[in-house]
Design a protein around this motif. Structure first.
Motif, PDB file in Angstrom:
ATOM      1  N   SER A 129       0.850  -1.185   0.000  1.00 19.01           N
ATOM      2  CA  SER A 129       0.000   0.000   0.000  1.00 19.01           C
ATOM      3  C   SER A 129       0.885   1.233   0.000  1.00 19.01           C
ATOM      4  CB  SER A 129      -0.917   0.005   1.223  1.00 19.01           C
ATOM      5  OG  SER A 129      -1.656   1.220   1.285  1.00 19.01           O
ATOM      6  N   MET A 167      -2.956   3.652  -3.189  1.00 12.49           N
ATOM      7  CA  MET A 167      -3.198   2.431  -3.944  1.00 12.49           C
ATOM      8  C   MET A 167      -2.735   1.227  -3.144  1.00 12.49           C
ATOM      9  SD  MET A 167      -2.130   1.462  -7.864  1.00 12.49           S
ATOM     10  CE  MET A 167      -0.371   1.496  -7.578  1.00 12.49           C
ATOM     11  N   THR A 169      -2.228  -2.900  -3.414  1.00 17.48           N
ATOM     12  CA  THR A 169      -2.096  -3.970  -4.390  1.00 17.48           C
ATOM     13  C   THR A 169      -1.824  -5.290  -3.699  1.00 17.48           C
ATOM     14  OG1 THR A 169      -1.122  -2.379  -5.946  1.00 17.48           O
ATOM     15  CG2 THR A 169      -0.865  -4.721  -6.454  1.00 17.48           C
ATOM     16  N   VAL A 191      -6.277  -4.776  -7.156  1.00 14.34           N
ATOM     17  CA  VAL A 191      -5.892  -3.383  -6.944  1.00 14.34           C
ATOM     18  C   VAL A 191      -7.096  -2.576  -6.466  1.00 14.34           C
ATOM     19  CG1 VAL A 191      -5.076  -1.263  -8.037  1.00 14.34           C
ATOM     20  CG2 VAL A 191      -4.083  -3.455  -8.693  1.00 14.34           C
ATOM     21  N   TYR A 193      -7.821   1.641  -5.310  1.00  8.47           N
ATOM     22  CA  TYR A 193      -7.204   2.954  -5.220  1.00  8.47           C
ATOM     23  C   TYR A 193      -8.247   4.007  -4.864  1.00  8.47           C
ATOM     24  CZ  TYR A 193      -9.122   4.062  -9.836  1.00  8.47           C
ATOM     25  OH  TYR A 193      -9.976   4.295 -10.888  1.00  8.47           O
ATOM     26  N   THR A 236      -9.053  -0.092 -12.934  1.00  7.10           N
ATOM     27  CA  THR A 236      -8.605  -1.208 -12.113  1.00  7.10           C
ATOM     28  C   THR A 236      -8.062  -2.322 -12.985  1.00  7.10           C
ATOM     29  OG1 THR A 236     -10.174  -0.671 -10.352  1.00  7.10           O
ATOM     30  CG2 THR A 236      -9.312  -2.915 -10.406  1.00  7.10           C
ATOM     31  N   LEU A 239      -4.638  -1.294 -14.372  1.00 10.86           N
ATOM     32  CA  LEU A 239      -3.573  -1.401 -13.374  1.00 10.86           C
ATOM     33  C   LEU A 239      -3.199  -2.852 -13.120  1.00 10.86           C
ATOM     34  CD1 LEU A 239      -4.859   1.296 -10.879  1.00 10.86           C
ATOM     35  CD2 LEU A 239      -2.746   1.417 -12.194  1.00 10.86           C
ATOM     36  N   VAL A 240      -4.181  -3.733 -13.087  1.00 12.58           N
ATOM     37  CA  VAL A 240      -3.911  -5.155 -12.868  1.00 12.58           C
ATOM     38  C   VAL A 240      -3.037  -5.713 -13.984  1.00 12.58           C
ATOM     39  CG1 VAL A 240      -4.971  -7.450 -12.895  1.00 12.58           C
ATOM     40  CG2 VAL A 240      -5.914  -5.656 -11.440  1.00 12.58           C
ATOM     41  N   LEU A 243       0.548  -4.111 -13.773  1.00  8.55           N
ATOM     42  CA  LEU A 243       1.305  -4.621 -12.627  1.00  8.55           C
ATOM     43  C   LEU A 243       1.804  -6.031 -12.870  1.00  8.55           C
ATOM     44  CD1 LEU A 243      -0.687  -3.336  -9.543  1.00  8.55           C
ATOM     45  CD2 LEU A 243       1.775  -3.139  -9.861  1.00  8.55           C
TER      46      LEU A 243
END
Length: 265
Positions: A129, A167, A169, A191, A193, A236, A239-240, A243
């Protein structure tokens, strides 16, 4: 990466900062020479009772080095973080936009605060985080389309300020064998945020019509909260995906025992 599904509203320009920051980690810096961890990193043992304390210490130790980047860990220069180009397209529903952002510069990434870092080796689970007090993005943009039946047209300089972005994760790994060594790959990412405020300024909208440009900028800034909720599922997912790709590249470079060895074999 296909950004078509990312942009359901113009607010994505602001929220994209989160994704671009992570995306740059897998496109910019590349390690040179022999594959090994930098000597300045603290070694943390995955079977140690103080694993999480050690991991947080190791993570914080790299913060001063983020200004110049850490090529060995696929981390580029962070201040400013530079991304050559980002394309975004949406042509369904009430939103019809085609846009390009070039020479994207992001400031404020290195000023993050680590809220939490936990590792559960038995589950191959990693929880991180972080909070960014403020992120500023500047770019040269070109956009054409409609938002909520209103035409949107322009090209020029743009600025986006995001305030108090937090954020969290969760990454779930899986072991596999590579060249006789055990490596990890990411099989699932979660994720969440939040952010306190978004403010944007798009110069030269509607061929330089200052009155129309001001009204559109005011509309976007006044309605950012409702637009942010509309775009949340898309961001989301973005970002997934980013990442997973970024972390997998580091895990492929370093074995599990290099990154987090066992103390008691």
């Amino acid at each position: 990466m296909d950004h078509k599904w990312m942009a359901k509203t113009w607010l994505v320009l602001g929220l994209l900062l989160l994704a671009v920051t992570l995306q740059a980690e897998r496109t910019e810096a590349k390690p040179q020479g022999k594959s090994r961890l930098p000597s300045f990193l603290t070694v943390c043992y995955r079977d140690s009772p103080t694993l999480n304390e050690c991991a947080r210490k190791s993570f914080k130790s790299i913060k001063p080095r983020l200004m110049d980047g850490i090529p060995e860990m696929y981390i580029p220069q962070m201040e400013p973080l530079v991304v050559p180009e980002v394309k975004m397209d949406q042509d369904s529903g009430a939103i019809y936009l085609h846009s390009v952002y070039k020479n994207v510069k992001i400031s404020g990434v290195s000023k993050h605060t680590l809220n939490d870092l936990r590792i559960e080796p038995s589950k191959l689970k990693f929880i991180v985080s972080m909070t960014f007090p403020e992120l500023l993005m500047e770019a040269e943009y070109s956009i054409k389309g409609k938002i909520m039946m209103m035409p949107l047209l322009g090209d020029g300089h743009c600025k986006v300020n995001l305030t108090n972005i937090t954020m969290q994760t969760e990454l779930f790994g899986q072991e596999y064998q590579k060249n006789g060594a055990t490596h990890l790959k990411i099989i699932d990412v979660k994720v969440e945020y939040s952010l306190s405020n978004v403010h944007m300024q798009l110069d030269n909208l509607f061929n330089g019509d200052e009155a129309l440009g001001k009204r559109m900028n005011d509309f976007l800034n006044e309605n950012w909260k409702s637009l942010a909720e509309e775009v949340r599922p898309l961001m989301t997912k973005a970002l997934v995906d980013i990442l997973r790709a970024s972390v997998d590249k580091m895990f492929a470079e370093y074995s599990y025992d290099e990154l987090m060895p066992k103390k008691n074999n």
